[in-house]
Design a protein around this motif. Sequence first.
Motif, PDB file in Angstrom:
ATOM      1  N   ARG A 179       0.675  -1.104  -0.019  1.00 53.57           N
ATOM      2  CA  ARG A 179      -0.009   0.128  -0.066  1.00 53.57           C
ATOM      3  C   ARG A 179       0.800   1.316  -0.134  1.00 53.57           C
ATOM      4  O   ARG A 179       0.519   2.208   0.840  1.00 53.57           O
ATOM      5  CB  ARG A 179      -1.126   0.111   1.214  1.00 53.57           C
ATOM      6  N   VAL A 182      -0.915   4.414  -0.471  1.00 53.10           N
ATOM      7  CA  VAL A 182      -1.607   5.168   0.698  1.00 53.10           C
ATOM      8  C   VAL A 182      -0.706   6.440   1.314  1.00 53.10           C
ATOM      9  O   VAL A 182      -0.997   7.405   1.612  1.00 53.10           O
ATOM     10  CB  VAL A 182      -1.800   4.194   1.818  1.00 53.10           C
ATOM     11  N   ALA A 183       0.700   5.797   1.070  1.00 57.43           N
ATOM     12  CA  ALA A 183       1.771   7.006   1.484  1.00 57.43           C
ATOM     13  C   ALA A 183       1.620   8.022   0.476  1.00 57.43           C
ATOM     14  O   ALA A 183       1.594   9.250   0.870  1.00 57.43           O
ATOM     15  CB  ALA A 183       2.964   6.212   1.396  1.00 57.43           C
ATOM     16  N   ALA A 186      -1.470  10.346   1.054  1.00 62.39           N
ATOM     17  CA  ALA A 186      -1.446  11.035   2.372  1.00 62.39           C
ATOM     18  C   ALA A 186      -0.370  12.112   2.006  1.00 62.39           C
ATOM     19  O   ALA A 186      -0.478  13.280   2.903  1.00 62.39           O
ATOM     20  CB  ALA A 186      -0.749  10.042   3.474  1.00 62.39           C
ATOM     21  N   LEU A 243       7.669   6.420   7.382  1.00 63.86           N
ATOM     22  CA  LEU A 243       6.244   6.231   7.257  1.00 63.86           C
ATOM     23  C   LEU A 243       6.076   4.780   6.783  1.00 63.86           C
ATOM     24  O   LEU A 243       6.683   4.407   5.957  1.00 63.86           O
ATOM     25  CB  LEU A 243       5.656   7.023   6.267  1.00 63.86           C
ATOM     26  N   PRO A 245       3.176   2.365   5.561  1.00 67.48           N
ATOM     27  CA  PRO A 245       1.540   2.480   5.332  1.00 67.48           C
ATOM     28  C   PRO A 245       0.933   1.019   5.456  1.00 67.48           C
ATOM     29  O   PRO A 245      -0.467   0.871   4.985  1.00 67.48           O
ATOM     30  CB  PRO A 245       1.565   3.116   3.996  1.00 67.48           C
ATOM     31  N   ALA A 268       0.382   2.301   9.948  1.00 64.63           N
ATOM     32  CA  ALA A 268      -0.778   1.962   9.814  1.00 64.63           C
ATOM     33  C   ALA A 268      -1.039   1.152  11.267  1.00 64.63           C
ATOM     34  O   ALA A 268      -0.217   0.415  11.818  1.00 64.63           O
ATOM     35  CB  ALA A 268      -0.796   1.071   8.759  1.00 64.63           C
TER      36      ALA A 268
END
Length: 285
Positions: A179, A182-183, A186, A243, A245, A268
């Motif tokens: 994913r 998603v990073a 965001a 990060l 995710p 996450a």
Amino acid sequence: MDVTSLRLAHVVCTDAFAGVERYVLSSALCLAAAGCTVTVVGGAEKPMRELLAVHDIRWLPGRTVGEAIRSLRTLGGLDVINTHMTAADLAGVLGRRQRVPVVSTRHFASTRGSTLISRWVARAIARRVAAQIAISEFVAQSVEGPNRVVYTGVETVEDSATERESIVLVAQRLEAEKRTDVALRAWSLVEDRGDWRLQIAGAGAQLSQLVRLAAELDISHSVDFLGFQSDVAALYARASIFLAPTPREGLGLSVIEAMSHAVPVVAAGGGGHLESVGPVRGSAL
């Protein structure tokens, strides 16, 4: 048995150098340091061979099940075969000589076998594996069969005087389950990025798709796709935020490594992250 006299082979049927392969490397180095005789079968030849050779650890090819079996059959006098992922499990049970126990380390929160044939293979493996290690409680509760949780360890990192840069770092395989999208999404929601950059280290099938997504989100000017990086420690030394995710991460070796480098982690709130980042005092889930 005296653990320091253990003769062990790690098997991973890939030619990559991602989280599982790095886990194998780290385990091999620690066991060798404890006095064990260790051989590694599989993983990307260049980084594996070079890093293992420094510690006089033997590396053998194991890109495929057949190649790993051939390598295992050249080894005599093993006490344990430690396998990593289903292909290596199969190579371990087919390639062992006599009654050498096979211990399977489960890295992913899923059962073996997604097709009828692979489920048959999974049942055959399960009958011949002596024991299983799960890298987290999340994985332990998601796989079939009895297992014991052994958390991944990383070396303590000395505090350095390296000045942190305005970098948010993502380091993982660029595959759908990770994913990485998603990073990027965001990052696109951050209104004032200033001189901050999102750096994504890793290779995989989704690279071109993720590059297109960054362009669609109009963030390409502040995103760096670094590709595969062998010296991840240098990235941790520069980053100010890590990060992670992936919502169903087995545990997250990169997360633990980032924490050992004193990099604040945003992860996450699920999977193995609840066992690594989650227990930290002051964590917000």
